[in-house]
Design a protein around this motif. Structure first.
Motif, PDB file in Angstrom:
ATOM      1  N   UNK B  32      26.531 -17.273  53.817  1.00  0.00           N
ATOM      2  CA  UNK B  32      27.294 -16.117  53.347  1.00  0.00           C
ATOM      3  C   UNK B  32      27.594 -16.244  51.844  1.00  0.00           C
ATOM      4  N   UNK B  33      27.811 -17.479  51.391  1.00  0.00           N
ATOM      5  CA  UNK B  33      28.000 -17.701  49.954  1.00  0.00           C
ATOM      6  C   UNK B  33      26.749 -17.324  49.184  1.00  0.00           C
ATOM      7  N   UNK B  34      25.579 -17.718  49.698  1.00  0.00           N
ATOM      8  CA  UNK B  34      24.310 -17.390  49.051  1.00  0.00           C
ATOM      9  C   UNK B  34      24.054 -15.890  49.051  1.00  0.00           C
ATOM     10  N   UNK B  35      24.381 -15.235  50.160  1.00  0.00           N
ATOM     11  CA  UNK B  35      24.203 -13.776  50.246  1.00  0.00           C
ATOM     12  C   UNK B  35      25.090 -13.076  49.217  1.00  0.00           C
ATOM     13  N   UNK B  36      26.332 -13.530  49.105  1.00  0.00           N
ATOM     14  CA  UNK B  36      27.241 -12.940  48.115  1.00  0.00           C
ATOM     15  C   UNK B  36      26.715 -13.198  46.708  1.00  0.00           C
ATOM     16  N   UNK B  37      26.168 -14.402  46.484  1.00  0.00           N
ATOM     17  CA  UNK B  37      25.588 -14.704  45.171  1.00  0.00           C
ATOM     18  C   UNK B  37      24.467 -13.722  44.858  1.00  0.00           C
ATOM     19  N   UNK B  38      23.626 -13.427  45.858  1.00  0.00           N
ATOM     20  CA  UNK B  38      22.535 -12.473  45.667  1.00  0.00           C
ATOM     21  C   UNK B  38      23.059 -11.094  45.323  1.00  0.00           C
ATOM     22  N   UNK B  39      24.094 -10.656  46.034  1.00  0.00           N
ATOM     23  CA  UNK B  39      24.694  -9.338  45.768  1.00  0.00           C
ATOM     24  C   UNK B  39      25.228  -9.295  44.334  1.00  0.00           C
ATOM     25  N   UNK B  40      25.904 -10.369  43.913  1.00  0.00           N
ATOM     26  CA  UNK B  40      26.472 -10.405  42.559  1.00  0.00           C
ATOM     27  C   UNK B  40      25.376 -10.365  41.493  1.00  0.00           C
ATOM     28  N   UNK B  41      24.313 -11.155  41.712  1.00  0.00           N
ATOM     29  CA  UNK B  41      23.243 -11.224  40.708  1.00  0.00           C
ATOM     30  C   UNK B  41      22.561  -9.862  40.575  1.00  0.00           C
ATOM     31  N   UNK B  42      22.244  -9.231  41.722  1.00  0.00           N
ATOM     32  CA  UNK B  42      21.492  -7.968  41.684  1.00  0.00           C
ATOM     33  C   UNK B  42      22.344  -6.820  41.139  1.00  0.00           C
ATOM     34  N   UNK B  43      23.558  -6.687  41.658  1.00  0.00           N
ATOM     35  CA  UNK B  43      24.393  -5.580  41.188  1.00  0.00           C
ATOM     36  C   UNK B  43      24.857  -5.846  39.760  1.00  0.00           C
ATOM     37  N   UNK B  44      25.085  -7.117  39.421  1.00  0.00           N
ATOM     38  CA  UNK B  44      25.482  -7.467  38.060  1.00  0.00           C
ATOM     39  C   UNK B  44      24.382  -7.128  37.075  1.00  0.00           C
ATOM     40  N   UNK B  45      23.135  -7.421  37.489  1.00  0.00           N
ATOM     41  CA  UNK B  45      22.005  -7.095  36.603  1.00  0.00           C
ATOM     42  C   UNK B  45      21.884  -5.594  36.402  1.00  0.00           C
ATOM     43  N   UNK B  46      22.163  -4.834  37.475  1.00  0.00           N
ATOM     44  CA  UNK B  46      22.100  -3.374  37.352  1.00  0.00           C
ATOM     45  C   UNK B  46      23.137  -2.878  36.343  1.00  0.00           C
ATOM     46  N   UNK B  47      24.315  -3.490  36.333  1.00  0.00           N
ATOM     47  CA  UNK B  47      25.353  -3.111  35.373  1.00  0.00           C
ATOM     48  C   UNK B  47      24.997  -3.572  33.962  1.00  0.00           C
ATOM     49  N   UNK B  48      24.552  -4.795  33.874  1.00  0.00           N
ATOM     50  CA  UNK B  48      24.254  -5.420  32.585  1.00  0.00           C
ATOM     51  C   UNK B  48      23.121  -4.691  31.851  1.00  0.00           C
ATOM     52  N   UNK B  49      22.093  -4.371  32.625  1.00  0.00           N
ATOM     53  CA  UNK B  49      20.927  -3.732  32.009  1.00  0.00           C
ATOM     54  C   UNK B  49      21.168  -2.260  31.702  1.00  0.00           C
ATOM     55  N   UNK B  50      22.300  -1.740  32.153  1.00  0.00           N
ATOM     56  CA  UNK B  50      22.607  -0.338  31.893  1.00  0.00           C
ATOM     57  C   UNK B  50      21.968   0.600  32.895  1.00  0.00           C
ATOM     58  N   UNK B  51      21.316   0.034  33.916  1.00  0.00           N
ATOM     59  CA  UNK B  51      20.695   0.903  34.937  1.00  0.00           C
ATOM     60  C   UNK B  51      21.751   1.656  35.712  1.00  0.00           C
ATOM     61  N   UNK B  52      22.861   0.946  35.884  1.00  0.00           N
ATOM     62  CA  UNK B  52      23.934   1.592  36.628  1.00  0.00           C
ATOM     63  C   UNK B  52      24.906   2.193  35.620  1.00  0.00           C
ATOM     64  N   UNK B  53      24.693   3.456  35.265  1.00  0.00           N
ATOM     65  CA  UNK B  53      25.565   4.140  34.319  1.00  0.00           C
ATOM     66  C   UNK B  53      26.411   5.163  35.044  1.00  0.00           C
ATOM     67  N   UNK B  54      27.422   5.621  34.292  1.00  0.00           N
ATOM     68  CA  UNK B  54      28.315   6.611  34.898  1.00  0.00           C
ATOM     69  C   UNK B  54      27.515   7.828  35.347  1.00  0.00           C
ATOM     70  N   UNK B  55      27.684   8.201  36.556  1.00  0.00           N
ATOM     71  CA  UNK B  55      27.069   9.410  37.090  1.00  0.00           C
ATOM     72  C   UNK B  55      25.592   9.283  37.378  1.00  0.00           C
ATOM     73  N   UNK B  56      25.003   8.122  37.100  1.00  0.00           N
ATOM     74  CA  UNK B  56      23.559   7.982  37.304  1.00  0.00           C
ATOM     75  C   UNK B  56      23.286   7.591  38.750  1.00  0.00           C
ATOM     76  N   UNK B  57      22.691   8.497  39.460  1.00  0.00           N
ATOM     77  CA  UNK B  57      22.224   8.235  40.829  1.00  0.00           C
ATOM     78  C   UNK B  57      23.204   7.403  41.642  1.00  0.00           C
ATOM     79  N   UNK B  58      24.375   7.917  41.913  1.00  0.00           N
ATOM     80  CA  UNK B  58      25.379   7.114  42.603  1.00  0.00           C
ATOM     81  C   UNK B  58      24.985   6.720  44.024  1.00  0.00           C
TER      82      UNK B  58
END
Lengths: 179, 319
Positions: B32-58
């Protein structure tokens, strides 16, 4: 600072388990759990068989993995003598120390904390030997300061062939067996 | 010389025969720790790279608070499993009175403390409706402060960093315990991180309602599964060409009692079959189903069970 250690003469040990009983009595270890124990290893091929008897316990290693892996500092090296001890009120019972010990010297006390041989530090601080050493009927166990060249343990190690258990685990154990 | 007969009077319930200090709780926590790590890395990358912007494909899985809420759930369940394993539970607070730099478990305790606020920030950046309805002013105020490119990127960086730390820690936790030869490899950290991110990607592409995102996650997961296969091969090669104790440890998986469950549960069903299925999905030969992600998730769980249990069965003085 003293560096306490133990020397055990395997030529004299008869495996009577007096040391085990003395430890249980002195430290009131719970039923089914031991701070020290005896191993009997038979090698060779019949009729040329050889039996080696060892009284074993925590090796109070110079580089104790149980101390470095402990997340709370409950496992620690005592200021005097470098004895490895556990502060039970700081132990959370994570068992990392149990898993990290190559000698399988630790157990979980029924009250929940990790427990092990203390070299009877409460006796040693009063100038006595550990209980196991004091009762040995064949006088095969010696206890003292490994850093003092005049101590009995140092003199024995300087004059007799000896070995320690699993030196390859890299923990620098402080219990030595005379051959 | 290996003894012809060996008798010990130690009789410790935790070590008699071989070590069995840890039961189901630790592998479940590591998974479960590894799964959470995966969620953090993937969603964090989406935020960091700017893919996840306000109003963009929620509706994107990575862009929704849902994945972060699942992360909060998985890490909480993992910590519950860890707590259940402790034998001196009333003293658990002692973890947070000190920091022991040489103890991976101490690192882990503090990393878990960082993971929670990072996941919560991820939820607050895209507050679910029930949260907006209940705390309209607070969520609006937070968004007016944090919903800016630079801050989103910083939160994304923090999520990736804490996810990588969490994922590696789940492996280092074992590899730091050098007394067990099967754990005595620095490859365990990267292996558990890659496996954790892979399970996170599998969960995300299973849940993602967006076909394009799902395809990207599938391709990423295929790469991760391939790397995991490579790391496992390197690990076994390393053990097999090392000292006697590590050769004996590798034998637990190469002919010993854990061989069948390792090769069938992890290598075949957890890696090769989902990899094949996902390649067929990417090339449009078969449709998206829950089969591949479920296999990846179960493979990740079995991997941790095997390494925790077989690791405890390995010893410097092999029988």
């Amino acid at each position: 600072m003293a560096r306490l250690g133990m020397v055990i003469d395997t030529k004299r040990c008869v495996g009577c388990q007096d040391c085990v009983v003395a430890c249980k009595t002195e430290n009131r270890t719970p039923e089914g759990m031991n701070r020290d124990w005896i191993t009997y290893a038979t090698t060779g091929k019949f009729p040329k068989l050889s039996l080696k008897i060892q009284s074993e316990r925590c090796n109070h290693c110079d580089d104790p993995p149980c101390v470095s892996c402990c997340p709370t500092g409950a496992s620690h090296v005592h200021d005097w003598g470098g004895v490895v001890l556990v502060t039970k009120d700081e132990c959370i019972g994570c068992k990392a120390c149990v898993a990290s010990c190559p000698y399988d010297a630790r157990y979980i006390h029924p009250d929940g904390y990790a427990d092990k041989c203390t070299f009877c530090i409460h006796r040693v601080e009063q100038g006595k030997d550990p209980a196991c050493v004091s009762v040995c009927p064949t006088h095969c166990m010696y206890f003292g300061d490994l850093d003092d060249p005049e101590s009995e343990v140092s003199r024995l190690l300087a004059s007799r062939r000896h070995y320690s258990i699993l030196p390859e685990a890299g923990t620098k154990p402080r219990i030595f067996y005379l051959e | 010389m290996t003894p012809r007969e060996f008798v010990s009077t130690a009789h410790s319930p935790l070590t008699d025969g071989h070590l069995h200090a840890w039961g189901w709780e630790i592998p479940v926590y590591l998974f479960l720790g590894g799964l959470t790590a995966g969620i953090l890395v993937l969603s964090g990358h989406a935020l960091w790279s700017g893919r996840r912007n306000r109003g963009a494909a929620p509706s994107f899985a990575l862009a929704s608070s849902g994945l972060h809420l699942i992360g909060l759930g998985t890490i909480s369940l993992g910590m519950l499993a860890l707590f259940l394993d402790l034998t001196h539970k009333p003293f658990v607070w002692r973890l947070y009175l000190t920091f022991k730099p040489l103890s991976p478990m101490s690192w882990g305790a503090w990393i878990l403390l960082i993971v929670y606020p990072v996941l919560m920030l991820g939820v607050l950046l895209d507050p679910p409706r029930w949260l907006r309805d209940r705390f309209p002013t607070a969520t609006q105020r937070f968004l007016s402060f944090a919903d800016r490119g630079a801050i989103r990127r910083k939160i994304g960086m923090a999520a990736v960093a804490s996810g990588v730390a969490l994922g590696i820690y789940t492996g280092v936790l074992l590899s730091a315990l050098g007394a067990r030869p099967l754990w005595s490899s620095s490859l365990l950290g990267p292996l558990f991180l890659v496996s954790g991110v892979s399970t996170g990607a599998a969960l995300a592409h299973w849940l993602s309602p967006d076909a394009a995102e799902s395809d990207q996650l599938l391709q990423l997961d295929n790469a991760l599964l391939s790397i995991e296969l490579g790391l496992l091969a390197l690990l076994l090669i390393g053990f097999s060409s090392s000292n006697e104790a590590q050769v004996a440890a590798a034998r637990l998986l190469l002919g010993g009692p854990y061989t069948a469950v390792f090769w069938v549960g992890v290598v075949l069903l957890g890696l090769l079959v989902p990899l094949t299925l996902q390649l067929l999905i990417v090339t449009r030969r078969i449709a998206h189903t829950a089969v591949a992600p479920l296999l990846v998730l179960s493979g990740g769980l079995i991997l941790r069970f095997i390494f925790v249990f077989a690791g405890q069965a390995s010893h410097w003085a092999p029988p």
